[in-house]
Design an enzyme around this catalytic site. Sequence first.
Site, PDB file in Angstrom:
ATOM      1  N   PHE A  99      -7.202   7.719   2.874  1.00 24.59           N
ATOM      2  CA  PHE A  99      -7.533   6.618   1.967  1.00 24.59           C
ATOM      3  C   PHE A  99      -8.471   5.670   2.690  1.00 24.59           C
ATOM      4  CE2 PHE A  99      -3.666   5.569   4.251  1.00 24.59           C
ATOM      5  CZ  PHE A  99      -3.813   4.237   4.605  1.00 24.59           C
TER       6      PHE A  99
ATOM      7  N   ASN B 218      -0.076   4.294  -0.037  1.00 28.02           N
ATOM      8  CA  ASN B 218      -0.598   5.316   0.870  1.00 28.02           C
ATOM      9  C   ASN B 218      -0.039   5.131   2.273  1.00 28.02           C
ATOM     10  OD1 ASN B 218      -2.464   6.859  -0.822  1.00 28.02           O
ATOM     11  ND2 ASN B 218      -3.601   4.949  -0.972  1.00 28.02           N
ATOM     12  N   LYS B 219       0.083   3.875   2.701  1.00 21.68           N
ATOM     13  CA  LYS B 219       0.674   3.612   4.012  1.00 21.68           C
ATOM     14  C   LYS B 219       2.141   4.037   4.028  1.00 21.68           C
ATOM     15  CE  LYS B 219      -2.210  -0.094   5.866  1.00 21.68           C
ATOM     16  NZ  LYS B 219      -2.200  -1.456   6.472  1.00 21.68           N
TER      17      LYS B 219
ATOM     18  N   ASP C 261      -1.141  -3.764  11.000  1.00 22.45           N
ATOM     19  CA  ASP C 261      -2.426  -4.262  10.539  1.00 22.45           C
ATOM     20  C   ASP C 261      -3.466  -3.350  11.148  1.00 22.45           C
ATOM     21  OD1 ASP C 261      -3.662  -6.359   8.893  1.00 22.45           O
ATOM     22  OD2 ASP C 261      -4.758  -6.828  10.722  1.00 22.45           O
ATOM     23  N   SER C 262      -4.340  -2.868  10.320  1.00 25.88           N
ATOM     24  CA  SER C 262      -5.300  -1.886  10.801  1.00 25.88           C
ATOM     25  C   SER C 262      -6.627  -2.080  10.100  1.00 25.88           C
ATOM     26  CB  SER C 262      -4.766  -0.467  10.564  1.00 25.88           C
ATOM     27  OG  SER C 262      -4.445  -0.274   9.196  1.00 25.88           O
TER      28      SER C 262
ATOM     29  N   ASN D 271       0.839  -1.199   0.000  1.00 24.45           N
ATOM     30  CA  ASN D 271       0.000   0.000   0.000  1.00 24.45           C
ATOM     31  C   ASN D 271       0.879   1.257   0.000  1.00 24.45           C
ATOM     32  OD1 ASN D 271      -1.730   2.168   0.758  1.00 24.45           O
ATOM     33  ND2 ASN D 271      -3.174   0.713   1.644  1.00 24.45           N
TER      34      ASN D 271
ATOM     35  N   TYR E 200     -11.498   4.005   4.281  1.00 22.21           N
ATOM     36  CA  TYR E 200     -12.813   4.424   4.781  1.00 22.21           C
ATOM     37  C   TYR E 200     -12.830   5.873   5.268  1.00 22.21           C
ATOM     38  CZ  TYR E 200     -13.858  -0.596   4.739  1.00 22.21           C
ATOM     39  OH  TYR E 200     -14.063  -1.906   4.355  1.00 22.21           O
TER      40      TYR E 200
ATOM     41  N   LYS F  80      -3.978  14.587  10.589  1.00 19.48           N
ATOM     42  CA  LYS F  80      -4.247  13.158  10.688  1.00 19.48           C
ATOM     43  C   LYS F  80      -3.120  12.436  11.404  1.00 19.48           C
ATOM     44  CE  LYS F  80      -5.418   8.994   8.086  1.00 19.48           C
ATOM     45  NZ  LYS F  80      -5.587   8.336   6.778  1.00 19.48           N
TER      46      LYS F  80
END
Length: 221
Positions: free
Chosen positions: A176, A13-14, A69-70, A11, A178, A199
């Site tokens: 990104f 974005n991560k 992990d999220s 990912n 939800y 954020k």
Amino acid sequence: MIMKIYLATSNKNKKRELQELLPNHSIVIPSEENINFDPNENGSTFYENSLIKARALFDIVKMPVIADDSGICVDALSGQPGIYSARYAGPDFMKGLPNGNKIEQDEQNKYLISQLNTTLDENKLPNAPYLHGNRSCHYTCAMVLYLGIDRLFVCEETFEGTLISNLSESKGNGGFGYDPIVYLPEYSKTVAELSANEKNSISHRGKAMKQLLKIIETIKD
């Protein structure tokens, strides 16, 4: 000391979020070095899945690894979709589609809002936005810094919000997943409307990373 740290994800974005949190270190994801990385995340908790990913990548690169992990947990849905957030495909496929395919994020958002609305209606609970916490949700992040089989550190954090009541209320182009459907009453914004700095200062991943950063800064070798 500038460290090269592998992030156990595909990912981007991560990676972007983590690099913003660790500007003095080099963050690398497996695909950037053509590393084939697709571990079987068969844990039953965020921590177990995070550890699975961290160990799997460390066994390949033999260098410091961060794995997280999220997911999103909706309280009225007994914490679902939780660890299955990335694979969630609606109430009929809470753990993902049988063929393993993932649906588009917009579809996931639509399904999750609809499922919560249906649950509240069936239980005759007030369905108005933000009323009595019936729409409350939270993100959870379990993050592992893995330096070897006998040398690892873990931090788990949460980030509380409220699920909007209609997809038409989704807002924001940041973040990104939800984020556009999770509203923060104290900020009068969705998570996707927050700036990167906002954020990172309050999110589940940001808070977990700040704890691990204290450890990273003490590593000498």
